[in-house]
Design an enzyme around this catalytic site. Structure first.
Site, PDB file in Angstrom:
ATOM      1  N   GLU A 249       0.818  -1.216   0.000  1.00 50.76           N
ATOM      2  CA  GLU A 249       0.000   0.000   0.000  1.00 50.76           C
ATOM      3  C   GLU A 249       0.856   1.273   0.000  1.00 50.76           C
ATOM      4  OE1 GLU A 249      -4.042  -1.450   2.237  1.00 50.76           O
ATOM      5  OE2 GLU A 249      -2.347  -0.967   3.524  1.00 50.76           O
ATOM      6  N   GLU A 323      -6.758  -7.560  -1.496  1.00 55.74           N
ATOM      7  CA  GLU A 323      -7.440  -7.549  -0.207  1.00 55.74           C
ATOM      8  C   GLU A 323      -8.905  -7.230  -0.416  1.00 55.74           C
ATOM      9  OE1 GLU A 323      -5.717  -5.061   2.777  1.00 55.74           O
ATOM     10  OE2 GLU A 323      -3.687  -5.874   2.511  1.00 55.74           O
TER      11      GLU A 323
END
Length: 685
Positions: A249, A323
């Site tokens: 991320e 995710e």
């Protein structure tokens, strides 16, 4: 892959009675006898349908067949029953991306993954959780790697016991699961400092997650030890690792445009040869990618525009949801988050129908044992609770949820072969009430068990000269100094994160982010001021990573004059400290009005084979529980969490010692129950 399913009785183009080629009335009988306007309308509609199909196929080349005859969408069967590690021999190509889909040895493949973290689960339970993942219909496990556990002391690396990463990966292979490795160095994961070791913060100029030399030197040393652990377990070397993630991320942080290239090279130069991936939410996609790695997406609510955005950046590449958030984590003082099972399965089905691969985060959350929970700090600081149940597919203790059975049914319907039978769940025990029989005040313990550091100025946890020069990572720090008078005590926002205040060891107030000033009453002569400061958890996400030094991070003042001449006690409560505490002589009977900070001791009796249980601390206020030396984590009566998970594998037949460190208001008993209670529910929308 197998053929698409269609509703019974619905003829398809090319079947008897429905001609499938040639112009004229064969395809649409009666159309050509209509008037010109009607013909034009129908032809226009057909043209729009065909153009939509072209667009959809361009963006989602792996979409399932749609039955035009009945108007129902038909999900394509996925048959990967023989595409498991033990059956894939003669490996050459590894996981590839071609024409919008993943291939394994030139065979179409879809990643159906689930996240679980070996470091959040007792090693004895790894196989059980992995087998439940396989029984749900998944074919891949993804896991982070926590740097702050593997290199807790700089230069000393631990890959043993519950940190035996090789053993975990090999176990996944034996169960029949592929592995996607997410080695960081930053992992987020609602884990203290996003998995980065706190000793990095000893450098006052440290710039985490950048190419700052102090950070890259530490990463290089870590990767020099970590990557050799997994190189031979890659697919092309006969192992189950099919992909490796480059950092995590980064688009949500993005402080250094050269950083992702550096991390990618740090992996490939150490013989990582499998497919590389990045992982970001929608807002981070634009700046979180790196050339040579497949960009993947994270979300809970599916927006078709997300996939279109991915395709615009990666035309003809497979789509991967790294995710898909099956639930959500909880913070102290809030409610327990719950995400609807039907909505979750419907979203999974939509992702699969789009032709994309998916990873369920989390499949099984586990527990933030010890002091390792993370925190969030946007408008205000919020620490994550001990439980990482996450409202995931399996509960914190590994039990099935409705999400598991709904997902299993969904995957049973679309996969080519039967799924393994789900393992029998372990029964939980209710051992009843446990009386805390012994007590010792923190003030009694300090002189014998902790040697203080003396300093003119306050020193933050990370820079204390303890732990072989690595500073203090977790727990509590006690600061003690002398006050010449009363007056206004001000922290200047230098307390991280929460401090109980004592005058001559008598409690008189609390200071934290929101309360930064207390009035100290006047008194005769000099008095001792004690500040018991708790590191409640370092931020794991956002722009505050470099500001996560704990304890007293600067001056506090009395009547605008900075306090000086401190004695500083490290209360990390490591196993060596707990062992010394157990042998400490002056334990006494618990008084009727016992208050903290103090340690309380009792015994849990187990008559037969130990089983998992949950400890409920009704009547206690805030602290930490240790069972047979194992730190179960924090409790706090502000909720939402009301029970702590105690794995049966940490118990033994006969006597089991329980020690509670209570900061303030103590009870007399704790309750062992066979049911967890994670608090009042808030539904995630």
């Amino acid at each position: 892959m197998g053929g698409a399913r269609v509703r019974s009785g619905a003829p398809m183009v090319g079947e008897a009675g429905v001609p499938g080629n040639g112009a004229g009335p064969g395809l649409f009988p009666g159309m050509w006898s209509c008037g010109g306007r009607r013909r034009r309308r129908i032809l226009g509609a057909v043209f729009l349908v065909l153009m939509a199909a072209v667009v959809v196929r361009r963006y989602y080349p792996c979409l399932p067949v749609v039955s035009e005859a009945c108007g129902d969408e038909v999900l394509q069967r996925l048959n990967f029953t023989d595409m498991v590690p033990v059956r894939m021999r003669g490996r050459v190509l590894g996981l590839q991306a071609k024409n919008g889909q993943f291939l394994l040895e030139e065979r179409p493949f879809r990643i159906l993954g689930g996240s679980l973290h070996y470091f959040r689960i007792p090693r004895e339970y790894w196989e059980d959780r992995l087998m439940k993942m396989k029984a749900c219909g998944l074919n891949t496990v993804t896991t982070y790697v926590p740097w702050n556990l593997h290199e807790a002391i700089r230069g000393k690396f631990d890959f043993s016991g519950n940190l035996d990463l090789q053993a975990f990966i090999k176990m996944a292979e034996e169960v029949g699961l592929w592995v996607i490795l997410r080695p960081g160095p930053y992992i987020c994961s609602e884990w203290d400092l996003g998995g980065l070791p706190s000793w990095l913060l000893q450098d006052p100029e440290m710039q985490l997650r950048t190419t700052y030399r102090g950070f890259t030197e530490a990463v290089d040393s870590y990767f020099d030890h970590l990557i050799p652990q997994v190189v031979s377990l890659q697919y092309k070397y006969g192992g189950p690792i099919i992909a490796v993630q480059v950092e995590n991320e980064y688009g949500s942080y993005a402080q250094d445009p050269s950083y992702m290239t550096y991390i990618k090279m740090a992996l490939t130069s150490r013989k990582i040869v499998e497919m590389l991936m990045t992982s970001d939410n929608h807002d981070g996609l634009a700046s979180g990618t790196v050339e040579g790695a497949l960009a993947t997406i994270n979300f809970q609510k599916l927006d078709a525009a997300i996939m279109v955005f991915l395709n615009a950046d990666q035309h003809k590449m497979p789509k991967m949801v790294m995710e898909y958030w099956t639930g959500w984590f909880d913070s102290w003082g809030e409610l327990h988050h719950v995400f609807d099972a039907d909505v979750m399965v419907q979203t999974v089905a939509k992702v699969i129908k789009m032709g994309a691969s998916i990873n369920l985060y989390m499949f099984h959350g586990g527990t933030n044992f010890g002091f390792l929970n993370g925190a969030q700090h946007f408008n205000e600081y919020k620490a994550t609770i001990t439980s990482y149940d996450y409202d995931a597919i399996l509960t914190e203790s590994g039990d099935y949820t409705p999400k598991f059975f709904k997902l299993r049914q969904f995957f049973t319907d679309i996969l080519g072969g039967p799924l393994p039978e789900p393992p029998v769940i372990s029964s939980k025990a209710s051992y009843g009430a446990i009386l805390m029989q012994q007590y010792v005040s923190l003030w009694e313990v300090l002189p014998s068990l902790v040697k203080p550091v003396r300093s003119e100025n306050p020193v933050n946890m990370e820079n204390l000269p303890v732990n072989d020069g690595n500073g203090q990572a977790f727990g509590y720090t006690l600061y003690e100094t002398i006050l010449p008078q009363g007056g206004a005590l001000h922290t200047h926002d230098h307390i991280r994160d929460r401090a109980q205040m004592f005058l001559n060891k008598r409690y008189f107030g609390l200071l934290d982010y929101s309360t930064q000033e207390l009035t100290i009453p006047d008194g005769q002569g000099y008095r001792q001021l004690q500040l018991l400061v708790e590191n409640c958890g370092r931020v794991n996400y956002g722009e505050h990573l470099n500001d996560q030094r704990k304890g007293l991070i600067g001056d506090i003042s009395l009547n605008k004059t900075p306090l000086r001449n401190f004695k500083i006690y490290n209360l990390e409560m490591k196993p060596s400290f707990m062992e010394s505490l157990r042998g400490f002589t002056p334990w006494s009977a618990v008084p009727d009005s016992a208050v903290g900070p103090a340690f309380f001791r009792g015994t849990l009796q187990v008559q037969h084979l130990p089983r998992d249980t949950f400890l409920k601390l009704e009547g206690w206020e805030k602290g930490v529980v240790f069972v047979n030396g194992q730190n179960l984590g924090r409790y706090w009566n502000i909720g939402p969490q009301e029970t702590l998970f105690l794995p049966g594998t940490w118990l033994q037949e006969g006597h089991n010692e329980i020690i509670i460190f209570e900061e303030h208001a103590a009870g007399r008993i704790i309750q062992s129950t066979d049911l967890p209670f994670l608090g009042k529910i808030q539904y995630v929308s």
